[in-house]
Design a protein around this motif. Structure first.
Motif, mmCIF file in Angstrom:
data_model
loop_
_atom_site.group_PDB
_atom_site.id
_atom_site.type_symbol
_atom_site.label_atom_id
_atom_site.label_comp_id
_atom_site.label_asym_id
_atom_site.label_seq_id
_atom_site.Cartn_x
_atom_site.Cartn_y
_atom_site.Cartn_z
ATOM 1 N N CYS A 63 1.026 -1.360 -0.097
ATOM 2 C CA CYS A 63 -0.349 -0.058 -0.114
ATOM 3 C C CYS A 63 0.965 1.306 0.032
ATOM 4 C CB CYS A 63 -0.991 -0.180 0.994
ATOM 5 S SG CYS A 63 -0.220 0.377 2.703
ATOM 6 N N ILE A 64 0.168 2.308 -0.131
ATOM 7 C CA ILE A 64 1.102 3.518 0.082
ATOM 8 C C ILE A 64 0.621 4.412 1.031
ATOM 9 C CG2 ILE A 64 1.385 5.802 -1.714
ATOM 10 C CD1 ILE A 64 0.428 3.854 -4.064
ATOM 11 N N ARG A 65 1.477 5.123 1.837
ATOM 12 C CA ARG A 65 1.489 5.823 2.951
ATOM 13 C C ARG A 65 1.198 7.076 2.447
ATOM 14 N NH1 ARG A 65 6.152 2.728 4.773
ATOM 15 N NH2 ARG A 65 5.532 1.309 6.507
ATOM 16 N N LEU A 76 6.164 3.329 0.169
ATOM 17 C CA LEU A 76 5.398 1.994 0.016
ATOM 18 C C LEU A 76 5.508 1.098 1.516
ATOM 19 C CD1 LEU A 76 6.855 1.237 -3.422
ATOM 20 C CD2 LEU A 76 5.000 2.383 -2.891
ATOM 21 N N ARG A 77 4.270 0.691 1.573
ATOM 22 C CA ARG A 77 4.395 -0.225 2.853
ATOM 23 C C ARG A 77 4.154 -1.652 2.489
ATOM 24 N NH1 ARG A 77 0.072 0.626 7.694
ATOM 25 N NH2 ARG A 77 1.138 -0.949 9.281
ATOM 26 N N HIS A 96 -7.413 2.451 -0.412
ATOM 27 C CA HIS A 96 -6.880 1.234 -0.409
ATOM 28 C C HIS A 96 -6.151 0.593 0.744
ATOM 29 C CE1 HIS A 96 -3.337 -1.454 -1.948
ATOM 30 N NE2 HIS A 96 -4.256 -1.954 -2.841
ATOM 31 N N ARG A 97 -5.313 1.633 1.457
ATOM 32 C CA ARG A 97 -4.586 1.353 2.674
ATOM 33 C C ARG A 97 -5.571 0.485 3.531
ATOM 34 N NH1 ARG A 97 -2.276 5.933 2.678
ATOM 35 N NH2 ARG A 97 -3.557 6.680 4.231
ATOM 36 N N GLU A 98 -6.676 1.074 3.905
ATOM 37 C CA GLU A 98 -7.740 0.578 4.883
ATOM 38 C C GLU A 98 -8.434 -0.700 4.553
ATOM 39 O OE1 GLU A 98 -7.388 1.728 7.993
ATOM 40 O OE2 GLU A 98 -5.692 2.855 7.429
ATOM 41 N N GLU A 99 -9.130 -0.343 3.185
ATOM 42 C CA GLU A 99 -10.144 -1.414 2.773
ATOM 43 C C GLU A 99 -9.394 -2.479 1.863
ATOM 44 O OE1 GLU A 99 -13.185 -1.069 3.920
ATOM 45 O OE2 GLU A 99 -12.603 0.609 4.943
ATOM 46 N N ILE A 100 -8.522 -2.471 1.684
ATOM 47 C CA ILE A 100 -7.868 -3.536 0.776
ATOM 48 C C ILE A 100 -6.531 -4.103 1.719
ATOM 49 C CG2 ILE A 100 -6.695 -4.286 -1.190
ATOM 50 C CD1 ILE A 100 -8.375 -2.364 -2.531
#
Length: 183
Positions: A120-122, A127-128, A165-169
């Motif tokens: 994901c992208i912070r 990138l995380r 995207h970070r939270e839901e995926i």
């Protein structure tokens, strides 16, 4: 220059390719009188979606260059087509907007890694990576740990789209698998 052409970084004109959508295929969405109103609507929406993606792709290549926003890799065939794929940070199927601040160009080998929640992208564009990302997938990022951005709010990903995207995926996938993530 036609709308389906782009200017490559070397300054030469080249044609923009959509996977599975060649110039001669434009009539493949032709509707017959036998088609139902529902099928006509679906065909029109699919055709419009493809043209919007082509427009986004051309705009991003002109502004950012023809390389993956995550790995920096170029996927252009010399004097030919770009194999980069348009990826929506907040997926369209989950209510995301079809706008330039919700799309990035990704290499065909990076796109599914992102969409499946392995990275994901912070908010700072770093990138995380998920703790269970296979080493071979990590290698595809070529040591990069930041999204490539321009510093232009008209073109750079909007934080709301990245947050979705970070939270839901990404985070939901980790939770579903019982994996913890510490920054």
């Amino acid at each position: 220059m036609r709308s389906d052409e782009i200017v490559a970084s070397a300054g030469t004109a080249c044609q923009l390719q959509l996977p599975g959508f060649a110039e001669q295929d434009r009539d493949s969405y032709a509707l017959s009188d036998d088609d139902t109103d529902e099928s006509k609507g679906i065909a029109r929406r699919k055709q419009e979606e493809r043209f919007v993606r082509a427009r986004h792709k051309a705009q991003l290549i002109r502004a950012r260059g023809a390389f993956c926003c995550m790995s920096g890799a170029s996927f252009d065939v010399p004097q030919g087509f770009s194999l980069l794929q348009v990826s929506h940070f907040w997926p369209l199927g989950q209510g995301g907007p079809d706008t330039l601040v919700n799309v990035g160009l990704m290499a065909p080998n990076i796109h599914p890694v992102y969409e499946n929640g392995l990275v994901c992208i912070r908010p700072d564009y770093s990138l995380r990576f998920a703790p269970d990302i296979p080493p071979g997938f990590m290698a595809e990022f070529r040591g990069r740990d930041r999204l490539i951005v321009l510093g232009d709010t008209r073109l750079d990903p909007a934080e709301a789209n990245l947050a979705y995207h970070r939270e839901e995926i990404f985070m939901r996938r980790l939770s579903r698998l019982g994996l913890s993530m510490q920054d």
